[in-house]
Motif scaffolding. Sequence first.
Motif, PDB file in Angstrom:
ATOM      1  N   PRO A  88     -76.278  18.996  16.589  1.00 14.91           N
ATOM      2  CA  PRO A  88     -77.016  20.320  17.452  1.00 14.91           C
ATOM      3  C   PRO A  88     -76.077  20.849  18.078  1.00 14.91           C
ATOM      4  N   GLY A  89     -76.850  22.164  17.878  1.00 15.97           N
ATOM      5  CA  GLY A  89     -76.052  23.334  18.558  1.00 15.97           C
ATOM      6  C   GLY A  89     -74.688  23.762  17.814  1.00 15.97           C
ATOM      7  N   ARG A  90     -73.836  22.730  17.050  1.00 13.05           N
ATOM      8  CA  ARG A  90     -73.271  23.350  15.725  1.00 13.05           C
ATOM      9  C   ARG A  90     -73.230  22.565  14.941  1.00 13.05           C
ATOM     10  N   GLY A 144     -72.714  19.562  19.250  1.00 13.17           N
ATOM     11  CA  GLY A 144     -71.363  20.268  18.240  1.00 13.17           C
ATOM     12  C   GLY A 144     -70.687  21.573  19.277  1.00 13.17           C
ATOM     13  N   ASP A 145     -71.289  21.927  19.932  1.00 13.93           N
ATOM     14  CA  ASP A 145     -70.988  23.905  20.877  1.00 13.93           C
ATOM     15  C   ASP A 145     -70.483  23.746  21.330  1.00 13.93           C
ATOM     16  N   GLY A 146     -70.613  21.811  22.170  1.00 13.85           N
ATOM     17  CA  GLY A 146     -69.683  21.128  23.588  1.00 13.85           C
ATOM     18  C   GLY A 146     -68.281  21.530  22.678  1.00 13.85           C
ATOM     19  N   VAL A 197     -67.542  12.593  19.002  1.00 12.73           N
ATOM     20  CA  VAL A 197     -68.482  12.908  18.743  1.00 12.73           C
ATOM     21  C   VAL A 197     -70.113  12.842  17.941  1.00 12.73           C
ATOM     22  N   GLU A 198     -71.046  12.202  18.394  1.00 11.46           N
ATOM     23  CA  GLU A 198     -71.974  11.663  17.573  1.00 11.46           C
ATOM     24  C   GLU A 198     -72.792  11.593  18.286  1.00 11.46           C
ATOM     25  N   ASP A 199     -74.473  12.229  17.764  1.00 15.98           N
ATOM     26  CA  ASP A 199     -75.775  12.587  18.304  1.00 15.98           C
ATOM     27  C   ASP A 199     -76.274  11.528  18.114  1.00 15.98           C
TER      28      ASP A 199
END
Length: 235
Positions: free
Chosen positions: A63-65, A41-43, A14-16
């Motif tokens: 992003p997202g969470r 993060g929200d997925g 999990v890395e943007d």
Amino acid sequence: MTEDTTAAPIILVVEDEPKLGQLLVDYLEAADYRTHWLTRGDGVIDYLQSERADLVLLDLMLPGRDGLSVCRDLRRFSDVPVIMITAKTEEIDRLLGLEIGADDYICKPYSPREVVARVKAILRRSGSRAPAEQAAALHIDESRFQASYRGVPLDLTPAELRLLKILSSAPGKVFSREALLNQLYDDYRVVTDRTIDSHIKNLRRKLESLAEEEAFIRAVYDVGYRWESTPCELK
């Protein structure tokens, strides 16, 4: 389709940041791991409630969470190992002090070889191994309505046998009670969610009577049930 139980562990990245994410994926796959990459993060929670992962590499700032809240929620239904990745060295004490359930942390900038070494160490410590290293212990022969564990026959009802096959054919996947009911009964009979709970209770009791030290079926709070990663042979 039955999951390939000879495959390597799955690492959820999990890395943007695209370059960092691709770098981690490349190094992990070169080390013979399978990977899945998310950039938000929200997925994460939705993904892990329906798909298997053997370890999660979780960035703190997403992003997202954010990673902290994702890890807290993840610990409500899963004990999958988590390595937090942070660029904020001042967050380290917070990461450890909040007891969010992470197994380790790595600070940016990092060496991808170090990340792979940490992954290997945690999987080894947690007892997670590639299924190829384990002998298939559970055998199901649906055509004969027979099942056994480590060669010992299981005395199951037809419903329990079908339920065992559904769950064990997809280790780590979370099945809702409704999904299990729909697959268990195809004659549109009127049954309730509690019917599944009753079958699960009986199935657990019979399995654990043969191996008290092993967890076979795990309840996922307010969602349903998942089969732990005991290898299964289907006929």
